[in-house]
Write a protein that holds these residues in place. Structure first.
Motif, PDB file in Angstrom:
ATOM      1  N   GLU A 181      -9.588 -21.154   8.148  1.00  0.00           N
ATOM      2  CA  GLU A 181     -10.150 -22.456   7.770  1.00  0.00           C
ATOM      3  C   GLU A 181     -11.204 -22.297   6.678  1.00  0.00           C
ATOM      4  N   ALA A 182     -12.027 -21.256   6.795  1.00  0.00           N
ATOM      5  CA  ALA A 182     -13.071 -21.021   5.802  1.00  0.00           C
ATOM      6  C   ALA A 182     -12.481 -20.728   4.428  1.00  0.00           C
ATOM      7  N   LEU A 183     -11.333 -20.064   4.403  1.00  0.00           N
ATOM      8  CA  LEU A 183     -10.685 -19.713   3.134  1.00  0.00           C
ATOM      9  C   LEU A 183      -9.738 -20.808   2.639  1.00  0.00           C
ATOM     10  N   GLY A 184      -9.541 -21.826   3.462  1.00  0.00           N
ATOM     11  CA  GLY A 184      -8.689 -22.937   3.058  1.00  0.00           C
ATOM     12  C   GLY A 184      -7.216 -22.599   3.032  1.00  0.00           C
ATOM     13  N   VAL A 185      -6.782 -21.734   3.977  1.00  0.00           N
ATOM     14  CA  VAL A 185      -5.371 -21.346   4.049  1.00  0.00           C
ATOM     15  C   VAL A 185      -4.856 -21.589   5.465  1.00  0.00           C
ATOM     16  N   SER A 186      -3.557 -21.576   5.604  1.00  0.00           N
ATOM     17  CA  SER A 186      -2.962 -21.743   6.931  1.00  0.00           C
ATOM     18  C   SER A 186      -3.136 -20.456   7.734  1.00  0.00           C
ATOM     19  N   ARG A 187      -2.992 -20.572   9.056  1.00  0.00           N
ATOM     20  CA  ARG A 187      -3.090 -19.384   9.906  1.00  0.00           C
ATOM     21  C   ARG A 187      -2.021 -18.368   9.532  1.00  0.00           C
ATOM     22  N   ALA A 188      -0.806 -18.864   9.236  1.00  0.00           N
ATOM     23  CA  ALA A 188       0.290 -17.956   8.874  1.00  0.00           C
ATOM     24  C   ALA A 188      -0.042 -17.189   7.598  1.00  0.00           C
ATOM     25  N   SER A 189      -0.597 -17.883   6.613  1.00  0.00           N
ATOM     26  CA  SER A 189      -0.966 -17.223   5.360  1.00  0.00           C
ATOM     27  C   SER A 189      -2.075 -16.207   5.589  1.00  0.00           C
ATOM     28  N   PHE A 190      -3.039 -16.583   6.424  1.00  0.00           N
ATOM     29  CA  PHE A 190      -4.139 -15.652   6.703  1.00  0.00           C
ATOM     30  C   PHE A 190      -3.610 -14.367   7.344  1.00  0.00           C
ATOM     31  N   TYR A 191      -2.765 -14.500   8.378  1.00  0.00           N
ATOM     32  CA  TYR A 191      -2.278 -13.312   9.070  1.00  0.00           C
ATOM     33  C   TYR A 191      -1.369 -12.460   8.181  1.00  0.00           C
ATOM     34  N   ALA A 192      -0.673 -13.123   7.261  1.00  0.00           N
ATOM     35  CA  ALA A 192       0.150 -12.366   6.305  1.00  0.00           C
ATOM     36  C   ALA A 192      -0.756 -11.544   5.383  1.00  0.00           C
ATOM     37  N   MET A 193      -1.845 -12.140   4.933  1.00  0.00           N
ATOM     38  CA  MET A 193      -2.780 -11.411   4.075  1.00  0.00           C
ATOM     39  C   MET A 193      -3.504 -10.327   4.851  1.00  0.00           C
ATOM     40  N   LEU A 194      -3.812 -10.596   6.105  1.00  0.00           N
ATOM     41  CA  LEU A 194      -4.465  -9.581   6.939  1.00  0.00           C
ATOM     42  C   LEU A 194      -3.574  -8.359   7.103  1.00  0.00           C
ATOM     43  N   ARG A 195      -2.267  -8.590   7.318  1.00  0.00           N
ATOM     44  CA  ARG A 195      -1.328  -7.454   7.422  1.00  0.00           C
ATOM     45  C   ARG A 195      -1.304  -6.674   6.101  1.00  0.00           C
ATOM     46  N   GLU A 196      -1.314  -7.411   5.003  1.00  0.00           N
ATOM     47  CA  GLU A 196      -1.288  -6.756   3.690  1.00  0.00           C
ATOM     48  C   GLU A 196      -2.527  -5.887   3.491  1.00  0.00           C
ATOM     49  N   VAL A 197      -3.668  -6.401   3.901  1.00  0.00           N
ATOM     50  CA  VAL A 197      -4.921  -5.639   3.756  1.00  0.00           C
ATOM     51  C   VAL A 197      -4.904  -4.413   4.662  1.00  0.00           C
ATOM     52  N   ARG A 198      -4.474  -4.605   5.889  1.00  0.00           N
ATOM     53  CA  ARG A 198      -4.426  -3.468   6.829  1.00  0.00           C
ATOM     54  C   ARG A 198      -3.484  -2.378   6.334  1.00  0.00           C
ATOM     55  N   ASN A 199      -2.352  -2.774   5.780  1.00  0.00           N
ATOM     56  CA  ASN A 199      -1.402  -1.790   5.253  1.00  0.00           C
ATOM     57  C   ASN A 199      -1.997  -1.034   4.071  1.00  0.00           C
ATOM     58  N   SER A 200      -2.703  -1.756   3.193  1.00  0.00           N
ATOM     59  CA  SER A 200      -3.310  -1.093   2.035  1.00  0.00           C
ATOM     60  C   SER A 200      -4.447  -0.178   2.459  1.00  0.00           C
ATOM     61  N   GLU A 201      -5.173  -0.578   3.525  1.00  0.00           N
ATOM     62  CA  GLU A 201      -6.233   0.277   4.049  1.00  0.00           C
ATOM     63  C   GLU A 201      -5.668   1.558   4.634  1.00  0.00           C
ATOM     64  N   LYS A 202      -4.528   1.453   5.304  1.00  0.00           N
ATOM     65  CA  LYS A 202      -3.874   2.636   5.877  1.00  0.00           C
ATOM     66  C   LYS A 202      -3.403   3.571   4.779  1.00  0.00           C
ATOM     67  N   ASP A 203      -2.806   2.985   3.739  1.00  0.00           N
ATOM     68  CA  ASP A 203      -2.294   3.794   2.628  1.00  0.00           C
ATOM     69  C   ASP A 203      -3.426   4.528   1.910  1.00  0.00           C
ATOM     70  N   SER A 204      -4.571   3.835   1.764  1.00  0.00           N
ATOM     71  CA  SER A 204      -5.686   4.457   1.037  1.00  0.00           C
ATOM     72  C   SER A 204      -6.359   5.565   1.837  1.00  0.00           C
TER      73      SER A 204
END
Length: 213
Positions: free
Chosen positions: A188-211
């Motif tokens: 809500e704070a970022l102005g996105v849907s829950r689905a979009s947020f969780y998709a971005m969260l997965r993307e961030v977690r994957n990039s954190e793992k790779d790094s």
């Protein structure tokens, strides 16, 4: 061309400006051919139509910028009030200056309000309350988001995917997103849907793992 007749067409403009800022703005139209006041709205400077323009138009040419304006500059009213003024040149069809339109804004009340707001928002001790708030993940989320937006020099409604991913990355590293309900709150704070947020969260977690490999 008759100067006064030409200037009549600008009287509604003067009126409109004064109505937009009731009791705060004086609008004066100076006739440069006669060097007298041609029209005035909300005249708190005690001048009337026909008065000598005096210094207001005496040296306008030396102060005039290429865009046809002068100021803003400081003045004072007869009662000592602080005034912020700006002037604009008016030309006829041949490009000859025929009038100077001056807008005078009383700033005393605005400055008083600014001072009051400063007092209301100022904190004597910026560190006070941190011990109370440190266990509130919402406050931590707000702080992380606020700091990120300040660093990016944008507002929350200007964020795009790249900025949102970076904010989520910071929230993840601050361990905000392990709290129950944090996903919905941040979405809500970022102005996105829950689905979009969780998709971005997965993307961030994957990039954190790779790094970290």
């Amino acid at each position: 061309m008759n100067s006064l007749q030409d200037l009549k067409s600008f009287e509604p403009v003067c009126k409109a400006i004064s109505l937009m800022f009731p009791e705060m703005v004086e609008v004066v139209l100076h006739d440069l051919k006669t060097n007298r006041v041609a029209h005035i709205e909300n005249g708190f400077s005690k001048r009337v139509v026909g008065d000598d323009s005096l210094i207001e138009t005496e040296n306008y040419a030396s102060e005039l910028r290429s865009d046809g304006t002068i100021g803003p500059y400081r003045k004072s009213s007869p009662d000592g009030s602080r005034i912020k003024s700006i002037s604009a040149i008016i030309r006829d069809d041949a490009g000859v200056p025929i009038a100077l339109l001056c807008i005078n804004l009383k700033t005393g009340d605005l400055e008083a309000v600014t001072g009051l707001l400063g007092k209301l928002t100022r904190l004597e001790d910026e560190s006070a309350g941190k011990s109370i708030l440190r266990n509130d993940w919402r406050e931590l989320a707000n702080a992380v988001i606020e700091d990120a937006l300040k660093e990016m020099k944008i507002s929350s409604n200007q964020t795009r995917k790249a900025e949102r991913l970076e904010i989520i990355r910071r929230l993840l590293r601050a361990d905000v997103l392990s709290a129950r309900g944090s996903g919905e709150y941040v979405a809500e704070a970022l102005g996105v849907s829950r689905a979009s947020f969780y998709a971005m969260l997965r993307e961030v977690r994957n990039s954190e793992k790779d790094s970290s490999k």
